[in-house]
Enzyme design. Structure first.
Site, PDB file in Angstrom:
ATOM      1  N   ASP A 343      -7.298   0.366  -4.919  1.00 15.94           N
ATOM      2  CA  ASP A 343      -8.279  -0.986  -4.657  1.00 15.94           C
ATOM      3  C   ASP A 343      -8.511  -1.232  -3.287  1.00 15.94           C
ATOM      4  O   ASP A 343      -9.798  -1.453  -2.548  1.00 15.94           O
ATOM      5  CB  ASP A 343      -7.735  -2.196  -5.141  1.00 15.94           C
ATOM      6  CG  ASP A 343      -6.235  -2.517  -4.575  1.00 15.94           C
ATOM      7  OD1 ASP A 343      -5.748  -1.633  -4.227  1.00 15.94           O
ATOM      8  OD2 ASP A 343      -5.817  -3.756  -4.416  1.00 15.94           O
ATOM      9  N   ARG A 347      -3.517  -3.361   2.881  1.00 17.72           N
ATOM     10  CA  ARG A 347      -2.532  -4.268   3.030  1.00 17.72           C
ATOM     11  C   ARG A 347      -1.237  -3.812   2.052  1.00 17.72           C
ATOM     12  O   ARG A 347      -1.177  -2.799   1.393  1.00 17.72           O
ATOM     13  CB  ARG A 347      -3.100  -5.649   2.353  1.00 17.72           C
ATOM     14  CG  ARG A 347      -3.684  -5.531   0.763  1.00 17.72           C
ATOM     15  CD  ARG A 347      -4.416  -6.712   0.488  1.00 17.72           C
ATOM     16  NE  ARG A 347      -4.884  -6.620  -1.010  1.00 17.72           N
ATOM     17  CZ  ARG A 347      -5.920  -7.166  -1.279  1.00 17.72           C
ATOM     18  NH1 ARG A 347      -6.789  -7.610  -0.411  1.00 17.72           N
ATOM     19  NH2 ARG A 347      -6.364  -7.082  -2.372  1.00 17.72           N
ATOM     20  N   GLU A 349      -0.471  -3.584  -1.232  1.00 17.99           N
ATOM     21  CA  GLU A 349      -0.865  -3.518  -2.575  1.00 17.99           C
ATOM     22  C   GLU A 349      -1.299  -2.040  -2.707  1.00 17.99           C
ATOM     23  O   GLU A 349      -0.718  -1.193  -3.202  1.00 17.99           O
ATOM     24  CB  GLU A 349      -2.364  -4.278  -2.546  1.00 17.99           C
ATOM     25  CG  GLU A 349      -2.635  -4.348  -3.912  1.00 17.99           C
ATOM     26  CD  GLU A 349      -3.458  -5.294  -4.276  1.00 17.99           C
ATOM     27  OE1 GLU A 349      -4.136  -5.501  -5.559  1.00 17.99           O
ATOM     28  OE2 GLU A 349      -3.984  -6.046  -3.646  1.00 17.99           O
ATOM     29  N   GLU A 632     -14.000  -6.686  -0.175  1.00 17.61           N
ATOM     30  CA  GLU A 632     -13.576  -7.042  -1.584  1.00 17.61           C
ATOM     31  C   GLU A 632     -14.226  -8.255  -1.955  1.00 17.61           C
ATOM     32  O   GLU A 632     -14.361  -8.264  -3.217  1.00 17.61           O
ATOM     33  CB  GLU A 632     -11.954  -7.246  -1.476  1.00 17.61           C
ATOM     34  CG  GLU A 632     -11.438  -7.812  -2.608  1.00 17.61           C
ATOM     35  CD  GLU A 632      -9.780  -8.178  -2.285  1.00 17.61           C
ATOM     36  OE1 GLU A 632      -9.278  -8.133  -3.703  1.00 17.61           O
ATOM     37  OE2 GLU A 632      -9.462  -8.001  -1.473  1.00 17.61           O
TER      38      GLU A 632
END
Length: 749
Positions: A343, A347, A349, A632
């Site tokens: 994604d 960060r 993630e 995003e």
């Protein structure tokens, strides 16, 4: 799968600090002189990431091997041809293996989840040397190897790497080497492309921030790391922090959340070269602390890192902002196609969210040759789904979230069959089939399609609608509050039921292609029931429940509506788009399809106006704000230059760039008329605001190009096709020409 691919090699680890990257080594005498070596292969893999050297030289150009995978069931090994390294030189061969935490022990995910596959990282390798007389010698990893702490004293994908150059010149104390029991039945040959270094960028600006920090701009939001050569006093510590944007003149690190994205380099006192290859960062800007002397543009460079992919699609047109949008889509794919499709790359993630790829796969397959990359990822998707609690497609693949230890006050949505996200099991193979036409691979992807549809059927109510269970819906609707990204205008069950119709329809087509006739009937019936239920419960005179752009876009693009309602729905969609001032009102689910739905129902002018709108939210708003990748959120950065206050915002997130597929096919005009581009339709649809466009696509059959321009009411189209490729050319006035290969010019007045 070759169970003995690594021979008798053992997986080995070293006892020590989990942050330090151990270096394993052995000096082995060869059975014959090096001049007698006719072949040499190194096979290796790891729980973690490894770097291999023979006599101090890298065995390949790849980095972060073996990449990220569903470790519990698939562990790829790499095979490196190292004959030239082994055959040159003299005496014993030295083999070094540096082992980093990588994804295996990466404290993955977000909100303090600290998801890990295990507490112990390990590496295994066999060097197989073949001599002129036909004999073979194997040098394997085992407890007899030596190990020391390498010059990397800290390594984390999220937090960065510390390299202490002083350790390169001293003999480190030995570490205890231990053999680790790993299920060798998981070993599979590497099928995905390697992760490689690609472009490099020099600084475009170096300056001092308002608080006295030294900042560097590389001009492009990218993924990778810095490489630098520097000389300074021994023990000098250089600290590099990375970020995608600036805020208030300083490094904008808040979107990184808990990821430190910080590399530290400690100087030896001589000339030191640093390259932190056990981590990666998403960044355009860096902050440099502790640099000895003056920092100049020649002092450091940014190295772009992503999986190997061949660029296949290109587009340009008369509107520079659209060209930059395509540039941003391409760079978003580069940054997020690193071992797995993620994604975001910056960060805490960086996960393989299935919904993001479901939205973007068609664009991805036009821009780059993704056949091997996505086929490998789909193999992980299948095995993760088959082993999931209810055999539903996970929200992320590989599924590190099952190891997450979220804080008690953090609410993770329940994991059940989920529209768009779960539909990746079908939509991604559909994009691959359309682009490459590989029937064998299509058949290999079919089991995951069956699992997905079977999991969905448990959540279909007696009405025939997919209206049970949890849904993420039209994620990141621009009208949703920053802290409620799932709070969309579109009814999530309308979204889910439309998605089920698309997925069941393609699954039926696949079943027919691969000879599964009973399944073809089963999925056809499911599609028909779903379509009937959708129209009965959600459609009234062309008006669809929740009456917003996303539900109309999906219903039209997926063919759910009856012909009469389709026209009415198209008119209603166009009215909604106009009422919004041609600003985008869709999230992840609707955005890939809204321009398609407009142009396919005769509202081309509105589709172009939607594409070309510059005010937020729109595709071109981030471009006007200086974006070099897709954001995003539509408003990841607010017009005043501050970062969106939401806890979740990224500046390199390709999903909302899925409009690129429509740009390539409708504005550019290159469309597949059969799987794998065995037949082509050239059908550019010009609209207001763009006066010319050039598009090319390197298919499996050769280069396809289409160039058009308008002039004084006329239209000229130039087409170039590979020899023997049949094409249908559709002109704006409705005229159709059938051609086979060659170069063609067509005009209308």
């Amino acid at each position: 799968m070759t169970l003995d691919a690594l021979g008798n090699a053992h997986f080995i680890t070293a006892r020590g600090d989990r942050h330090v990257a151990p270096r394993f080594w052995i000096e082995a005498d060869l059975d014959h002189p090096r001049s007698d070596v006719v072949g040499a292969v190194l096979r290796a893999t790891a729980h973690g990431v490894y770097e291999a050297r023979i006599d101090g030289r890298p065995v390949s150009d790849s980095v972060l091997d073996p990449g990220w995978t569903a470790y519990e069931w698939r562990l790829p090994y790499q095979e490196h041809d190292v004959r030239d390294l082994v055959a040159t030189g003299s005496g014993a061969v030295r083999l070094d293996l540096v082992l980093g935490n990588g994804w295996y022990r990466g404290d993955l995910a977000f909100a303090g989840a600290n998801a890990n596959y295990g507490d112990v990282i390990s590496v295994a390798a066999v060097l197989e040397v073949t001599y002129r007389d036909g004999s073979v010698q194997r040098i394997i990893t085992d407890a007899n190897w030596s190990a020391v702490a390498s010059d990397t004293t800290r390594n984390s994908l999220y937090n960065g790497q510390t390299i202490d150059a002083r350790r390169r010149h001293v003999e480190a104390p030995p570490l205890e080497v231990l053999e680790v029991d790993v299920d060798r039945g998981r070993l599979v040959p590497q099928s995905g492309p390697p992760v490689l270094r690609h472009e490099t960028f020099q600084p475009t600006a170096i300056w001092t921030s308002p608080t006295g920090r030294t900042l560097v701009d590389f001009g492009q939001n990218l993924v990778g790391w810095l490489r630098l050569t520097v000389k300074g006093p021994e023990g000098t510590q250089i600290e590099i922090r990375h970020a995608e944007v600036l805020e208030d003149g300083e490094l904008g690190t808040r979107p990184l959340r808990a990821a430190e994205a910080r590399d530290v380099f400690i100087l030896s006192g001589g000339v030191d070269t640093f390259e932190p290859t056990l981590t990666f960062h998403g960044f355009r800007y860096v902050e440099v602390r502790g640099w000895p002397g003056e920092l100049s543009p020649d002092s450091l460079e940014a190295v772009v890192v992503h999986s190997e992919m061949r660029r296949t699609g290109h587009f340009s047109c008369s509107e520079p902002l659209v060209n930059q949008l395509i540039h941003n889509s391409v760079w978003g794919q580069k940054g997020n196609f690193l071992s797995v499709p993620t994604d975001c790359p910056q960060r805490d993630e960086r996960l393989g969210w299935t919904g993001d790829l479901a939205a973007y796969a068609a664009s991805a397959c036009f821009q780059f040759d993704t056949a091997d990359f996505l086929d490998n990822w789909l193999a992980d998707l299948l095995t993760e789904t088959a082993h999931s609690p209810d055999r539903a497609v996970p929200l992320v693949v590989p599924d590190a979230l099952k190891y997450a230890t979220f804080p008690e006050d953090f609410e993770m949505p329940p994991w059940t069959a989920t529209a768009v996200w779960g539909d990746a099991a079908i939509w991604v193979p559909q994009a691959l089939w359309t682009a490459y036409g590989d029937a064998d691979r299509l058949a290999s992807h079919y089991p995951a399609m069956k699992l997905h549809l079977a999991s969905v059927q448990r959540y279909i109510s007696p009405t025939g609608l997919w209206d049970l269970g949890h849904q993420l819906g039209d994620w990141l609707d621009p009208d949703a509050p920053p802290d409620q990204p799932a709070d969309a205008k579109a009814d999530p069950h309308v979204v889910a039921t439309a998605c089920l119709y698309r997925s069941a329809t393609f699954a039926a087509e696949v079943a027919g292609i691969i000879g599964e006739s009973e399944d073809a009937t089963r999925w056809t019936q499911l599609a028909e029931r779903t379509r009937a239920a959708f129209n009965e419960h959600y459609v009234d005179g062309g008006i669809i429940k929740s009456d917003c752009a996303t539900v109309y876009a999906l219903a039209i693009a997926f063919g759910v509506l009856d012909d009469e309602d389709r026209g009415r729905a198209g008119d209603r969609l166009a009215a909604i788009v106009r009422e919004a001032g041609h600003r985008v009102t869709t999230g992840f689910a609707g955005t890939p399809f809204v321009t398609w739905a407009l142009s396919e129902t005769g509202h081309v002018d509105d589709a172009y106006a939607l594409l070309l709108e510059r005010e937020c939210p729109s595709w071109l708003y981030p471009v006007t704000m200086g974006a070099t990748t897709v954001w995003e959120r539509w408003d990841s950065m607010l017009p005043d230059g501050t970062i969106n206050p939401g806890e979740m915002t990224s500046f390199n997130h390709y999903a909302l760039g899925a409009v690129a597929d429509w740009i390539y096919q409708v504005v550019g005009g290159i469309r597949p008329a059969a799987a794998g581009y065995t037949r082509v339709r050239i059908q550019p649809v010009p609209g207001p605001g763009i006066t010319w466009a050039e598009t090319s696509y390197e298919s499996r059959h050769g280069m396809i190009s289409a160039t058009w321009h308008t002039d004084d009411g006329g239209f000229t189209l130039d087409v170039a096709l590979p020899d023997g490729l049949p094409a249908e050319i559709v002109l704006p006035d409705g005229r159709v020409e059938q051609v086979v290969g060659g170069v063609h010019r067509l005009t209308t007045h």
